[in-house]
Design an enzyme around this catalytic site. Structure first.
Site, PDB file in Angstrom:
ATOM      1  N   HIS A   6     -33.953 -19.836  13.860  1.00 24.07           N
ATOM      2  CA  HIS A   6     -33.945 -19.820  15.325  1.00 24.07           C
ATOM      3  C   HIS A   6     -33.762 -21.242  15.883  1.00 24.07           C
ATOM      4  O   HIS A   6     -32.833 -21.507  16.652  1.00 24.07           O
ATOM      5  CB  HIS A   6     -35.257 -19.206  15.835  1.00 24.07           C
ATOM      6  N   GLU A   7     -34.641 -22.146  15.471  1.00 28.12           N
ATOM      7  CA  GLU A   7     -34.548 -23.515  15.987  1.00 28.12           C
ATOM      8  C   GLU A   7     -33.248 -24.174  15.510  1.00 28.12           C
ATOM      9  O   GLU A   7     -32.664 -24.986  16.218  1.00 28.12           O
ATOM     10  CB  GLU A   7     -35.767 -24.349  15.561  1.00 28.12           C
ATOM     11  N   HIS A  27     -30.614 -23.459  17.984  1.00 30.27           N
ATOM     12  CA  HIS A  27     -30.708 -24.402  19.118  1.00 30.27           C
ATOM     13  C   HIS A  27     -30.083 -25.749  18.717  1.00 30.27           C
ATOM     14  O   HIS A  27     -29.360 -26.374  19.488  1.00 30.27           O
ATOM     15  CB  HIS A  27     -32.172 -24.650  19.488  1.00 30.27           C
ATOM     16  N   GLU A  67     -30.976 -20.193  24.545  1.00 28.34           N
ATOM     17  CA  GLU A  67     -31.679 -19.170  23.765  1.00 28.34           C
ATOM     18  C   GLU A  67     -30.670 -18.213  23.115  1.00 28.34           C
ATOM     19  O   GLU A  67     -30.938 -17.662  22.050  1.00 28.34           O
ATOM     20  CB  GLU A  67     -32.647 -18.419  24.694  1.00 28.34           C
TER      21      GLU A  67
HETATM   22 ZN    ZN Z   1     -35.750 -20.606  21.384  1.00 32.15          ZN
END
Ligand code: ZN
Length: 499
Positions: free
Chosen positions: A264-265, A268, A294
């Site tokens: 997830h990160e 980003h 996001e």
């Molecule tokens: Zn996030």
């Protein structure tokens, strides 16, 4: 043109101060020794204030006024015009709040966050109520100061999702909710649940870390332009050009928490690493919005990281690091990482139920800002709403209205960004699949570079040049359309639950 040069020099100065503040903050959230916190908060406050004061200075006001003159604007490059557009947008918002009020707000925010931590630990809404009341009062007051056409909540949304309105959101929420609830009913009533027993166990931190590093490498995260560390709450911060920091957390009994957190990160981080270097220090070297940012983390975490194609490629690596999975077929593992069930806590929710948690918060926030409900009644209203959305009743306020940090820090209007991120992720991924005909086969072969390059070319490189809806149209040929998300979850969960 001198004004443009001076304007850019001022933005660069602000950008460098922000970069210093980001590093101080990263350190505060990762490795600072306990006794350093108090002084660090003061240093961070000082550095942030320097940048803030430069941004709202009369100098900046004068530059923006000059640059916004029609004939000047017409002579600027596309990038410079975008910079003037968004810096004017931010300048007007920040100028709308009197400095004394803003300073008092900042102080009240940190008191409120502290009170929330205690209130959550003791599951006592009464402890938090007076602070939350203040935060809601600020939100109502700020909305009036920012200004709006239709709904005061729009003024708050604008800070996170430029151009998004309450009316647009409501039009998205109603049909989406219906589709999700009916799919969730089918999944829980007629579906075959996956076996998830093998996800519990004892998974040493060093092995988890090894897996996280391999996943980042597979995603083509640039380790020379970023690093992975540990923190209580995973986050990503772009310190500056060539330096993007991400964190994860390791829980010995939960294998997937660190891995999916890292992916997830990492999503980003790929966004931040992919921004056009020309945009450095222009105020545009950031994402288009919270929701678009996001969308990139969710796309990597869910559309890629929870797909069968990804696990056909990555599972042998997991088995190599954790031989106890040798007996578990990849299809079973894939089904297990996609377990769906109604649950109380947003941050632990799966793809199918997550948006319902957001809809609940959006409904309550919007009603609070519009004074249709009041803070003192929130615990009861929250629990009623949980019953309506997820057919669950929290056992206490810690598992209900007190679970999230956002409201305590004055972040009212932020929650919808999470849902928008999920919807944009599905829409962008559907476009990627259409344009890269054999995308799934590529992922299955471990070629994640094709996708990363596609995202970089279509989304990442533009930084904040476009509004979220302009970007969506540019990427996918249409504005935000929740149909893509509904199709994605319907197909995936029909497969996982053998409907
Ligand atoms: Zn996030």
């Amino acid at each position: 043109m001198d004004t443009l040069k001076e304007y850019k020099a001022l933005l660069a100065e602000i950008g460098k101060l922000d970069s210093a503040a980001s590093l101080l903050e990263w350190d505060e959230r990762t490795y600072i020794p306990q006794k350093g916190h108090d002084a660090r908060s003061e240093v961070l406050g000082k550095v942030s204030k320097l940048g803030f004061e430069l941004f709202i200075s009369d100098r900046m006001g004068k530059y923006l006024e000059d640059l916004n003159r029609e004939e000047v604007l017409a002579s600027l490059s596309e990038k410079d015009r975008a910079s003037v557009r968004w810096m004017t947008h931010d300048y007007n918002r920040l100028k709308a709040i009197p400095p004394d009020l803003f300073e008092q707000y900042t102080i009240d925010c940190s008191k409120s966050e502290f009170a929330w931590e205690q209130a959550k630990a003791e599951s006592s809404f009464e402890l938090f109520q007076p602070h939350l009341q203040k935060m809601v009062d600020y939100a109502r007051q700020f909305a009036e100061l920012y200004g709006y056409d239709e709904n005061p909540y729009d003024a708050l949304l604008e800070g996170y999702e430029p151009g998004m309105t309450t009316r647009d959101l409501k039009a998205i929420v109603e049909p989406l909710r219906e589709a999700l609830v009916s799919l969730l009913d089918r999944v829980t009533e007629q579906g075959t649940p996956p076996d998830t027993s093998f996800l519990e166990g004892d998974f040493p931190v060093d092995k988890q870390r090894e897996l996280c590093m391999r996943a980042l490498e597979a995603m083509h995260f640039d380790s020379d332009a970023g690093r992975l560390d540990v923190s209580v709450h995973p986050f990503t911060t772009r310190v500056g050009p060539g330096d993007v920091r991400i964190t994860t957390r390791y829980m010995e009994n939960r294998l997937l928490s660190s891995l999916f957190g890292t992916i997830h990160e990492g999503g980003h981080a790929l966004y931040d690493q992919g921004i056009d270097p020309d945009l450095t220090w222009t105020g545009l070297d950031t994402g288009a919005s919270m929701g678009i940012h996001e969308s990139q983390s969710r796309l990597w975490e869910n559309q890629v990281g929870r797909s069968l194609a990804f696990w056909r490629f990555f599972y042998p690596q997991l088995q190599e690091v954790l031989p106890e999975f040798e007996e578990i077929p990849v299809e079973e593992f894939y089904r297990a990482v996609n377990e769906a069930q109604r649950s109380l806590i947003r941050v632990e929710a799966d793809e199918l139920t997550y948006n319902l948690h957001i809809m609940l918060r959006f409904e309550l926030e919007e009603a609070l800002v519009n004074r249709r409900i009041e803070v003192k009644d929130l615990p009861e209203i929250w629990n009623d709403a949980m019953e309506r959305y997820l057919r669950l009743t929290p056992p206490d306020d810690a598992h209900g209205v007190l679970q999230d940090v956002h409201w305590s820090g004055g972040m009212i209007g932020y929650f919808p960004s999470y849902m928008l991120g999920n919807l944009y992720a599905a829409q962008f991924f559907a476009t990627a699949k259409r344009e890269i005909g054999d995308l799934e086969e590529r992922i299955e072969r471990g070629d994640l570079l094709t996708l990363r390059e596609w995202l970089r070319e279509k989304i990442h490189k533009y930084g904040r040049m476009y509004s979220p809806s302009e970007l969506a149209e540019k990427v996918s040929g249409e504005k935000l359309n929740p149909r893509h998300f509904v199709e994605y979850v319907t197909s995936k969960f029909s497969d996982v639950y053998r409907l």
